[in-house]
Design an enzyme around this catalytic site. Structure first.
Site, mmCIF file in Angstrom:
data_model
loop_
_atom_site.group_PDB
_atom_site.id
_atom_site.type_symbol
_atom_site.label_atom_id
_atom_site.label_comp_id
_atom_site.label_asym_id
_atom_site.label_seq_id
_atom_site.Cartn_x
_atom_site.Cartn_y
_atom_site.Cartn_z
ATOM 1 N N ASP A 90 0.849 -1.184 0.000
ATOM 2 C CA ASP A 90 0.000 0.000 0.000
ATOM 3 C C ASP A 90 0.895 1.249 0.000
ATOM 4 O O ASP A 90 1.779 1.375 -0.843
ATOM 5 C CB ASP A 90 -0.959 -0.064 1.197
ATOM 6 C CG ASP A 90 -1.974 1.066 1.231
ATOM 7 O OD1 ASP A 90 -2.974 0.992 0.496
ATOM 8 O OD2 ASP A 90 -1.770 2.024 1.999
ATOM 9 N N HIS A 133 -7.022 -6.579 -0.825
ATOM 10 C CA HIS A 133 -5.956 -5.594 -0.644
ATOM 11 C C HIS A 133 -4.944 -5.974 0.420
ATOM 12 O O HIS A 133 -3.763 -5.634 0.291
ATOM 13 C CB HIS A 133 -6.588 -4.252 -0.288
ATOM 14 C CG HIS A 133 -5.598 -3.141 -0.137
ATOM 15 N ND1 HIS A 133 -4.831 -2.677 -1.192
ATOM 16 C CD2 HIS A 133 -5.221 -2.401 0.944
ATOM 17 C CE1 HIS A 133 -4.046 -1.693 -0.768
ATOM 18 N NE2 HIS A 133 -4.261 -1.504 0.513
#
Length: 319
Positions: free
Chosen positions: A98, A298
């Site tokens: 991320d 994610h």
């Protein structure tokens, strides 16, 4: 696995580490902590590496400067350089997820002499676009998508972190649920926020913890953000246009060191980063692999630790 304090780049960082051997730095993203890398720290240590995962600047037990401008990409890369130096490494591998991936890519871009291998999870390298600052490009993307503003645009507001601070446990649970691969597609976040709503409004209040997250694990996150608040983490986002201005000298520069990219097939980030993902091998010509994990979302290193560990160890061995 042990936790200790490390002085680097003029700040104190809290790190989790284990193992002896070549250094691998593991950089978390939003809204995570060093604890997101526990499975990788263990696997890397067992394989003969020294794995070090910091709570990044503004997170957890690490220092959190008050000045918003202290969270630029140059500050963040400087932190990782300082951590590598504090660990006594002349060269090392940097791995990020991320926001940590964005930092890792820039570590390899700016200091290839020190960061001789790089792996990015979920977020591909996004080169500086001469067309203008990121929020301008995001506004055009949002208009084309017709789904509202990209959440990053909303995060620019000075008070955008307030709903997160109001109930850290609920905010974190919603974020983890909204971007998880096990979440039904119709309930998963798109990253776009309709007018009149905030990001957290787009995720059901009854959102449960993802299957991989125990109650104790969520409590670790909630306790940490309950202490620090979310303002420092949001300041990373509030510097993205400033980052564009600060990195003008590196326009069109490529990442030349051996690299690896991993993403979950169902990661909502791919909805708005697909262009950068498609162009990745143009900007990272020594890309050794692009691994898309079926069904994953994610939170890749926590959702699918075995697949991530196998890919990282294979990359380290071959690169």
């Amino acid at each position: 696995m042990r936790r200790r304090a490390v002085e680097a780049n003029g700040l104190t960082f809290s790190v989790l580490e284990a193992g002896e051997g070549p250094l691998v730095l593991l950089l978390h993203g939003f809204p995570e902590l060093a604890i997101s890398w526990r499975a990788q720290i263990e696997a890397l240590a067992e394989a003969g590496y020294r794995a070090v995962a910091p709570d990044m600047r503004g997170y957890g037990l690490s220092a959190a400067p008050e000045d918003r401008d202290a969270y630029s990409i140059l500050n963040l890369v400087g932190d990782v350089v300082g951590l590598a130096n504090a660990c006594g490494a002349e060269t090392c591998t940097v791995v990020g997820h991320d926001w940590g991936a964005a930092v890792a890519w820039h570590c390899a871009l700016l200091r290839p002499d020190l960061f001789t291998k790089v792996a990015g999870l979920s977020v591909p390298f996004q080169p500086r676009r001469a067309a203008g600052p990121p929020t301008k490009i995001m506004a055009a993307l949002s208009k084309r998508a017709g789904l509202g503003d990209l959440y990053i645009q909303r995060f620019q507001a000075p008070d955008a972190h307030a709903p997160f601070d109001a109930d850290p446990e609920a905010a974190l649970r919603k974020c983890f649920y909204g971007y998880d691969g096990a979440t039904p597609p119709e309930a998963r976040s798109t990253g776009f926020v309709p007018e009149g709503l905030a990001l957290l409004d787009t995720i059901p209040d009854e959102a449960p913890r993802p299957p991989w997250m125990s109650a104790d694990h969520l409590a670790e996150y909630a306790d940490a953000f309950g202490r620090t608040g979310f303002r420092p983490a949001f300041d990373w986002y509030r510097n993205i246009d400033r980052n564009w201005a600060l990195t003008s000298a590196f326009q069109d520069k490529r990442i030349e060191v051996p690299a690896l990219f991993l993403a979950g097939e169902a990661d909502p980030v791919r909805l708005y980063a697909q262009g950068a993902e498609a162009e990745l091998d143009q900007w990272v010509p020594n890309l050794r692999g692009k691994v898309i994990v079926p069904g994953a979302g994610h939170w890749l290193q926590q959702e699918r630790p075995d697949e991530v560990n196998a890919a990282l160890l294979d990359f380290l061995k071959r690169a």
